[in-house]
Design a protein around this motif. Structure first.
Motif, PDB file in Angstrom:
ATOM      1  N   ARG A   1      -6.838 -11.373  16.516  1.00  0.00           N
ATOM      2  CA  ARG A   1      -7.089 -10.167  17.300  1.00  0.00           C
ATOM      3  C   ARG A   1      -7.194  -8.923  16.435  1.00  0.00           C
ATOM      4  NH1 ARG A   1      -6.671 -10.356  22.788  1.00  0.00           N
ATOM      5  NH2 ARG A   1      -8.143  -8.655  22.521  1.00  0.00           N
ATOM      6  N   SER A   2      -7.013  -9.057  15.130  1.00  0.00           N
ATOM      7  CA  SER A   2      -7.076  -7.873  14.261  1.00  0.00           C
ATOM      8  C   SER A   2      -8.493  -7.321  14.258  1.00  0.00           C
ATOM      9  CB  SER A   2      -6.671  -8.245  12.831  1.00  0.00           C
ATOM     10  OG  SER A   2      -5.378  -8.785  12.813  1.00  0.00           O
ATOM     11  N   ARG A   3      -8.619  -6.048  14.475  1.00  0.00           N
ATOM     12  CA  ARG A   3      -9.951  -5.465  14.623  1.00  0.00           C
ATOM     13  C   ARG A   3     -10.143  -4.246  13.716  1.00  0.00           C
ATOM     14  NH1 ARG A   3     -13.443  -8.244  17.220  1.00  0.00           N
ATOM     15  NH2 ARG A   3     -12.043  -8.471  18.982  1.00  0.00           N
ATOM     16  N   VAL A   4      -9.112  -3.446  13.629  1.00  0.00           N
ATOM     17  CA  VAL A   4      -9.251  -2.157  12.927  1.00  0.00           C
ATOM     18  C   VAL A   4      -8.115  -2.003  11.928  1.00  0.00           C
ATOM     19  CG1 VAL A   4      -9.109   0.359  13.218  1.00  0.00           C
ATOM     20  CG2 VAL A   4     -10.479  -0.998  14.806  1.00  0.00           C
ATOM     21  N   LEU A   5      -8.459  -1.428  10.792  1.00  0.00           N
ATOM     22  CA  LEU A   5      -7.467  -1.101   9.770  1.00  0.00           C
ATOM     23  C   LEU A   5      -7.486   0.416   9.589  1.00  0.00           C
ATOM     24  CD1 LEU A   5      -5.593  -1.756   7.358  1.00  0.00           C
ATOM     25  CD2 LEU A   5      -7.661  -2.126   5.986  1.00  0.00           C
ATOM     26  N   VAL A   6      -6.333   1.040   9.750  1.00  0.00           N
ATOM     27  CA  VAL A   6      -6.248   2.487   9.531  1.00  0.00           C
ATOM     28  C   VAL A   6      -5.628   2.732   8.160  1.00  0.00           C
ATOM     29  CG1 VAL A   6      -5.341   4.682  10.371  1.00  0.00           C
ATOM     30  CG2 VAL A   6      -5.958   2.893  12.004  1.00  0.00           C
ATOM     31  N   LEU A   7      -6.358   3.403   7.297  1.00  0.00           N
ATOM     32  CA  LEU A   7      -5.821   3.800   5.993  1.00  0.00           C
ATOM     33  C   LEU A   7      -5.602   5.301   6.034  1.00  0.00           C
ATOM     34  CD1 LEU A   7      -8.080   1.954   3.364  1.00  0.00           C
ATOM     35  CD2 LEU A   7      -5.981   1.159   4.452  1.00  0.00           C
TER      36      LEU A   7
ATOM     37  N   ASP B   1       6.580  -0.002  -4.617  1.00  0.00           N
ATOM     38  CA  ASP B   1       5.145   0.060  -4.914  1.00  0.00           C
ATOM     39  C   ASP B   1       4.661   1.504  -5.003  1.00  0.00           C
ATOM     40  OD1 ASP B   1       5.042  -2.723  -4.707  1.00  0.00           O
ATOM     41  OD2 ASP B   1       4.582  -2.635  -2.554  1.00  0.00           O
ATOM     42  N   GLY B   2       5.558   2.451  -5.052  1.00  0.00           N
ATOM     43  CA  GLY B   2       5.157   3.861  -5.017  1.00  0.00           C
ATOM     44  C   GLY B   2       4.497   4.194  -3.678  1.00  0.00           C
ATOM     45  N   PHE B   3       4.866   3.476  -2.636  1.00  0.00           N
ATOM     46  CA  PHE B   3       4.310   3.658  -1.283  1.00  0.00           C
ATOM     47  C   PHE B   3       2.813   3.359  -1.219  1.00  0.00           C
ATOM     48  CE2 PHE B   3       8.057   6.593  -0.635  1.00  0.00           C
ATOM     49  CZ  PHE B   3       8.691   5.783   0.294  1.00  0.00           C
ATOM     50  N   GLU B   4       2.308   2.632  -2.198  1.00  0.00           N
ATOM     51  CA  GLU B   4       0.893   2.250  -2.141  1.00  0.00           C
ATOM     52  C   GLU B   4       0.729   1.118  -1.134  1.00  0.00           C
ATOM     53  OE1 GLU B   4      -0.629   0.225  -5.607  1.00  0.00           O
ATOM     54  OE2 GLU B   4      -2.577   1.219  -5.382  1.00  0.00           O
ATOM     55  N   LEU B   5      -0.299   1.213  -0.315  1.00  0.00           N
ATOM     56  CA  LEU B   5      -0.577   0.132   0.637  1.00  0.00           C
ATOM     57  C   LEU B   5      -1.175  -1.044  -0.133  1.00  0.00           C
ATOM     58  CD1 LEU B   5      -0.729  -0.917   3.561  1.00  0.00           C
ATOM     59  CD2 LEU B   5      -2.975   0.162   3.739  1.00  0.00           C
ATOM     60  N   LYS B   6      -0.590  -2.234   0.036  1.00  0.00           N
ATOM     61  CA  LYS B   6      -1.033  -3.413  -0.707  1.00  0.00           C
ATOM     62  C   LYS B   6      -1.851  -4.335   0.194  1.00  0.00           C
ATOM     63  CE  LYS B   6       1.109  -2.653  -4.644  1.00  0.00           C
ATOM     64  NZ  LYS B   6       0.327  -2.374  -5.854  1.00  0.00           N
ATOM     65  N   ALA B   7      -2.935  -4.853  -0.362  1.00  0.00           N
ATOM     66  CA  ALA B   7      -3.794  -5.769   0.392  1.00  0.00           C
ATOM     67  C   ALA B   7      -2.995  -6.967   0.907  1.00  0.00           C
ATOM     68  CB  ALA B   7      -4.952  -6.230  -0.488  1.00  0.00           C
TER      69      ALA B   7
ATOM     70  N   GLU C   1      -5.753  -5.725  17.858  1.00  0.00           N
ATOM     71  CA  GLU C   1      -4.709  -5.251  16.963  1.00  0.00           C
ATOM     72  C   GLU C   1      -5.253  -4.265  15.936  1.00  0.00           C
ATOM     73  OE1 GLU C   1      -2.211  -9.385  17.410  1.00  0.00           O
ATOM     74  OE2 GLU C   1      -2.791  -8.737  15.405  1.00  0.00           O
ATOM     75  N   VAL C   2      -4.451  -3.231  15.721  1.00  0.00           N
ATOM     76  CA  VAL C   2      -4.787  -2.189  14.762  1.00  0.00           C
ATOM     77  C   VAL C   2      -3.731  -2.215  13.668  1.00  0.00           C
ATOM     78  CG1 VAL C   2      -5.051   0.294  14.427  1.00  0.00           C
ATOM     79  CG2 VAL C   2      -5.835  -0.771  16.563  1.00  0.00           C
ATOM     80  N   LEU C   3      -4.152  -2.482  12.451  1.00  0.00           N
ATOM     81  CA  LEU C   3      -3.205  -2.475  11.330  1.00  0.00           C
ATOM     82  C   LEU C   3      -3.084  -1.062  10.805  1.00  0.00           C
ATOM     83  CD1 LEU C   3      -4.708  -5.680  10.226  1.00  0.00           C
ATOM     84  CD2 LEU C   3      -2.264  -5.376   9.821  1.00  0.00           C
ATOM     85  N   ALA C   4      -1.858  -0.622  10.627  1.00  0.00           N
ATOM     86  CA  ALA C   4      -1.635   0.737  10.135  1.00  0.00           C
ATOM     87  C   ALA C   4      -0.422   0.719   9.229  1.00  0.00           C
ATOM     88  CB  ALA C   4      -1.413   1.687  11.306  1.00  0.00           C
ATOM     89  N   PRO C   5      -0.387   1.635   8.269  1.00  0.00           N
ATOM     90  CA  PRO C   5       0.751   1.651   7.360  1.00  0.00           C
ATOM     91  C   PRO C   5       2.025   2.132   8.048  1.00  0.00           C
ATOM     92  CG  PRO C   5      -0.724   3.496   6.923  1.00  0.00           C
ATOM     93  CD  PRO C   5      -1.393   2.660   7.961  1.00  0.00           C
ATOM     94  N   ASP C   6       3.138   1.756   7.495  1.00  0.00           N
ATOM     95  CA  ASP C   6       4.437   2.252   7.944  1.00  0.00           C
ATOM     96  C   ASP C   6       5.189   2.707   6.697  1.00  0.00           C
ATOM     97  OD1 ASP C   6       6.894   2.752   9.011  1.00  0.00           O
ATOM     98  OD2 ASP C   6       7.391   0.665   9.443  1.00  0.00           O
ATOM     99  N   PRO C   7       5.528   3.987   6.577  1.00  0.00           N
ATOM    100  CA  PRO C   7       5.351   5.078   7.551  1.00  0.00           C
ATOM    101  C   PRO C   7       3.901   5.574   7.654  1.00  0.00           C
ATOM    102  CG  PRO C   7       6.382   5.890   5.530  1.00  0.00           C
ATOM    103  CD  PRO C   7       6.287   4.411   5.384  1.00  0.00           C
ATOM    104  N   ARG C   8       3.647   6.314   8.742  1.00  0.00           N
ATOM    105  CA  ARG C   8       2.301   6.773   9.103  1.00  0.00           C
ATOM    106  C   ARG C   8       2.420   8.050   9.943  1.00  0.00           C
ATOM    107  NH1 ARG C   8       3.829   2.271  11.589  1.00  0.00           N
ATOM    108  NH2 ARG C   8       4.570   2.524  13.715  1.00  0.00           N
TER     109      ARG C   8
ATOM    110  N   SER D   1      -4.654   2.881  -5.296  1.00  0.00           N
ATOM    111  CA  SER D   1      -5.441   2.786  -6.527  1.00  0.00           C
ATOM    112  C   SER D   1      -6.786   2.127  -6.225  1.00  0.00           C
ATOM    113  CB  SER D   1      -4.688   1.958  -7.555  1.00  0.00           C
ATOM    114  OG  SER D   1      -4.548   0.631  -7.082  1.00  0.00           O
ATOM    115  N   ALA D   2      -7.757   2.385  -7.094  1.00  0.00           N
ATOM    116  CA  ALA D   2      -9.100   1.844  -6.885  1.00  0.00           C
ATOM    117  C   ALA D   2      -9.072   0.312  -6.841  1.00  0.00           C
ATOM    118  CB  ALA D   2     -10.033   2.341  -7.987  1.00  0.00           C
ATOM    119  N   GLY D   3      -8.242  -0.287  -7.693  1.00  0.00           N
ATOM    120  CA  GLY D   3      -8.164  -1.746  -7.723  1.00  0.00           C
ATOM    121  C   GLY D   3      -7.661  -2.306  -6.399  1.00  0.00           C
ATOM    122  N   GLU D   4      -6.608  -1.691  -5.878  1.00  0.00           N
ATOM    123  CA  GLU D   4      -6.047  -2.172  -4.611  1.00  0.00           C
ATOM    124  C   GLU D   4      -7.045  -1.940  -3.466  1.00  0.00           C
ATOM    125  OE1 GLU D   4      -3.124  -3.706  -5.088  1.00  0.00           O
ATOM    126  OE2 GLU D   4      -3.323  -4.470  -3.047  1.00  0.00           O
ATOM    127  N   LEU D   5      -7.747  -0.805  -3.528  1.00  0.00           N
ATOM    128  CA  LEU D   5      -8.742  -0.525  -2.486  1.00  0.00           C
ATOM    129  C   LEU D   5      -9.827  -1.588  -2.491  1.00  0.00           C
ATOM    130  CD1 LEU D   5      -9.294   3.326  -2.635  1.00  0.00           C
ATOM    131  CD2 LEU D   5      -8.454   2.010  -0.684  1.00  0.00           C
TER     132      LEU D   5
END
Lengths: 418, 394
Positions: free
Chosen positions: A173-179, A157-163, A126-133, A191-195
């Motif tokens: 099965r999660s293997r890859v995260l696409v940012l 959230d201002g379209f910020e990806l949240k952990a 599984e590849v986690l990716a943001p939506d929209p992307r 933001s740096a904190g969320e990253l």
């Protein structure tokens, strides 16, 4: 894809159909090349920023050609270009890589992501990716026989990806995260904190990160987003993917890069060798000149993007259309080559379009002869929004915004009847 | 580093690149390794690239299928030189080098478990494309005594219900063998009888010698609808750095590959395409000039191989020699390392092109003939110094 009945019995058509049946339909970029505009159409849908090139770039390429540099380059790319890319990553994004074996020049952002996925995942992973992307990402994952899991980017959230959105979707099965940041299509950064929280999650669950930062350089002034590859806890598990198609205006040359830990990058390089051997020599010289010779030109380009953003945001604000993306800069400014606008508040227009972003884009093309990219093209999370590109000439953007306001007023006056 | 990476097999390709890495920094190196023509790209092609850039062609992102003008030039070329009529709108696709064409084709056509018949020895860079699609490579042996022609009966006997594709590279790499027209005709019949698709890699077609013929598979009766022709400008016009190849195939194949190209690379570099356009539509004398140069070099190298007592078959095409060096008594890989370290001559051992070829050498003819002569002398000195192939002194 559709096959004409007359060709269905041919042996090649049968083979293609059989393969496509195993895959599901082939539909990468089904929107392509829908954005082709006729004369007079104002096209704000492109996701690259072609421009007349500065003379120094043209001259560098010309000289390389006249010197006879028309042959394969080093497989990972010209040493001087790899060195320049490593310097840029260190100076701008605090990413530290050894140009000798941790940087590879690719035929663009998409090749980098495609190859990284091919190397990093096994069928069913599984590849986690943001939506929209980016719209091509789904097909890229599918070709690697992976499964894409979408983590929503929310307007609130201002379209910020949240952990937490990622954490809720992790499986064995999660293997890859696409940012993707700055985000295509929303323009938002993280933001740096969320990253930091995302990096901790990735470490905890042993995820590899593909950080698609093709839109880097698009920020105003010297400010940049924070790259996850600059965080010590994530650097060892992150492949950064970059592009010369966007800010540097070299889209037609097809050149980008990827960088990261040596063992992964050399494996991806081997895969690239199998696919395209190396990247076009002259495209690499164009990229090298962009990084080393034309600072004033780049500054002017950055300033033009800032002006374009002001033009578009002013028009959207006047119409009361939200553009919630946060740029990730210290002051929260939105700064990217795209504006992702919610067009549903135009009630008279929504009465015609039912709130569908595809219907809105069609309406705008018909009524205003302006082309924008419908948000739903980038995933379910983009529905109701449109992506407005800030790359076109300022005069085009001004005229397009005038036409948008005019068409909206007309719809209002007509009471939602066409 | 804790990444899970899928191994790209430690194969012939890796071996070739390892040797190229070793060769870096050797000052008086004679590089007879990589298949990158040493000859200059003809000046009119370079001028066309510059002209395209100067008139602003780089402003426009080309369509994924390639520039209109280039697709038409390709169709004209195929009609003119290959007796092949294709529709430039639906049956041609421009790729980022021939290798991307093959890579995408395999992804478009091959399902896991499908078998691909291909001659052995082989250009191993194609292995990864096949592995990625889950295809199964079925090696078809070729023989030195046939000049590395492909025996149709060897293909036929390996066909199974899972056989899908026959991959032909003629003239071939690494052997420089050419499949005879008679055998091509028979292979075409087999493909039709057994419902195989054929990928015909014709990238070396313009470099043929002696009485060899380069017949296009797609031009044979009944083959148009089941053949994908793969070609490019890299070898013919010495322009590997431009990265332009192309496919000609029935429309459904082109449509499928086009979709994959959108995902993988979106388009091929615009200026490179204008250079390829100049190559295919401009004067062609340069190709014959290059062919004569390679032919001359081929003769120089054959004379050298005779002196060294190596067995080889006369190369009929491309720009390689593939001699058998078994007489030296050590493996070709060991011999190539000696040639590199002591003689400063870069040559690839045959096992870089298939497991069974550990006695062979692939020598590229991509240096001026004086340098080829010098390479032969250095190789002879290395062989003499180590007393290779002679009874060791008691």
């Amino acid at each position: 894809m559709t096959l004409r009945a007359a060709t269905l019995n041919s042996p090649t058509a049968a083979a293609v159909a059989e393969r496509a049946a195993a895959w599901g339909p082939l539909d990468a970029g089904s929107g392509w090349p829908r954005c082709i505009a006729h004369e007079g159409q104002l096209d704000l849908s492109a996701d690259y920023g072609d421009t007349t090139l500065p003379e120094a770039v043209v001259k560098t390429v010309e000289d390389s050609l006249l010197r006879g540099e028309t042959h394969y380059t080093d497989r990972p790319g010209l040493p001087a270009l790899r060195e320049a890319v490593a310097r840029k990553l260190a100076a701008d994004l605090h990413i530290h890589v050894d140009w000798r074996n941790e940087v590879v020049i690719s035929c663009g952002e998409q090749e980098g992501v495609f190859l990284a996925l091919q190397v990093l995942i096994r069928p069913g992973d599984e590849v986690l990716a943001p939506d929209p992307r980016p719209e091509w990402l789904d097909e890229s994952v599918r070709l690697a026989r992976g499964v894409l899991t979408a983590a929503p980017l929310l307007p609130k959230d201002g379209f910020e990806l949240k952990a937490e959105q990622i954490a809720a979707r992790l499986t064995d099965r999660s293997r890859v995260l696409v940012l993707v940041q700055p985000s295509n299509p929303t323009g938002a950064a993280i933001s740096a904190g969320e990253l930091g929280r995302i990096a901790a999650l990735a470490a905890d669950r042993n995820l590899t990160i593909i950080a698609d930062e093709a839109l880097d350089e698009s920020f105003a002034g010297q400010a940049r987003h924070t790259s996850i590859a600059s965080l010590p806890e994530a650097a060892g598990r992150t492949i950064v993917v970059g592009s010369f198609s966007k800010f540097f205006g070299l889209a037609s040359w097809r050149v980008g890069y990827f960088a990261g830990p040596k063992d992964a990058v050399t494996t991806i390089r081997d895969m690239k060798q199998a696919m395209t051997i190396c990247t076009s020599a002259m495209a690499q010289y164009a990229a090298l000149a962009m990084l080393t010779q034309v600072n004033d030109w780049l500054t002017a380009r950055r300033n033009a993007l800032d002006q374009a953003r002001e033009i578009v945001l002013a028009a959207l604000d006047a119409l009361g259309l939200p553009h919630p993306a946060r740029g990730g800069l210290a002051d929260g400014r939105q700064a990217s080559p795209y504006v992702f606008a919610d067009v549903r508040p135009l009630r008279a227009v929504s009465a015609l379009t039912g709130g569908s972003s595809v219907a809105f884009a069609d309406w705008l093309r018909t009524e205003a002869e302006v082309t924008v990219a419908p948000g739903s093209r980038f995933g379910l999370g983009g529905e109701g929004f449109v992506r407005i590109s800030l790359w076109p000439p300022l005069s085009d953007l001004e005229q397009a915004m005038r036409r948008l306001r005019w068409a909206a007023a007309r719809a209002q006056a007509m009471g939602g009847v066409r | 580093m804790m990444m899970h990476t899928r191994r790209v097999s430690e194969d012939g390709t890796a071996l070739r690149y390892r040797m190229m890495e070793m060769a870096k920094g050797i000052k008086d190196l004679i590089a007879l390794g990589r298949g990158d023509p040493d000859l200059d790209t003809p000046p009119h092609i370079v001028a066309a690239a510059i002209d395209a850039m100067r008139r602003g062609e780089a402003l426009h992102m080309p369509p994924p299928e390639g520039l209109f003008e280039l697709r038409h030039a390709i169709a004209d070329k195929l009609r003119r030189e290959n007796d092949l009529l294709v529709d430039p709108h639906t049956e041609v696709l421009v790729t980022t080098g021939g290798q991307e064409g093959l890579f995408l084709l395999v992804q478009a056509l091959v399902n896991p478990g499908d078998e691909i018949l291909m001659p052995d020895p082989r250009y191993t860079s194609y292995d990864q494309a096949i592995n990625m699609a889950g295809g199964v490579m079925v090696s078809v042996p070729t023989y030195e005594e046939d000049g590395f022609d492909l025996r149709p009966e060897e293909v036929e006997r390996r066909i199974t219900p899972r056989s899908k594709l026959l991959l032909l590279i003629s003239p071939g790499n690494p052997t420089s063998g050419v499949i005879s027209s008679a055998n091509k005709r028979r292979l075409a019949e087999i493909a039709q009888e057994r419902n195989l698709l054929v990928i015909s890699d014709e990238i070396y077609e313009r470099f043929i010698y002696d009485d060899a013929e380069a017949l296009s598979m797609a031009a044979l009766p009944g083959m148009r609808e089941r053949t994908i022709t793969l070609n490019g400008v890299s070898k013919t016009y010495a322009m590997t750095g431009f990265r332009v190849g192309y496919l000609a195939a029935p429309a459904p194949v082109i449509a499928a590959v086009r979709q994959l190209k959108i995902t993988n690379s979106r388009a091929t570099s615009a200026i490179s395409q204008w250079a390829a356009h100049a190559a295919l539509s401009g004067p062609q004398e340069c190709v014959e000039e290059m062919r004569q140069i390679y032919d001359e070099r081929r003769r120089v190298m054959m004379a050298g191989l005779d002196e060294m007592g190596f067995v080889y078959c006369r190369p009929k095409g491309a720009f390689y020699c593939f001699p058998n060096a078994a007489s030296v008594g050590i493996s070709a890989a060991e011999l190539c390392y000696l040639f590199l370290e002591e003689g400063h001559v870069l040559i690839f051992p045959g096992n870089a092109f298939g497991e069974k070829w550990g006695d062979h050498l692939r020598i590229s003819l991509l240096a001026p003939k004086e340098r080829l002569r010098e390479a032969v002398e250095r190789m002879q000195r290395t062989i003499a110094k180590h007393n290779l192939g002679r009874p060791r002194p008691a």
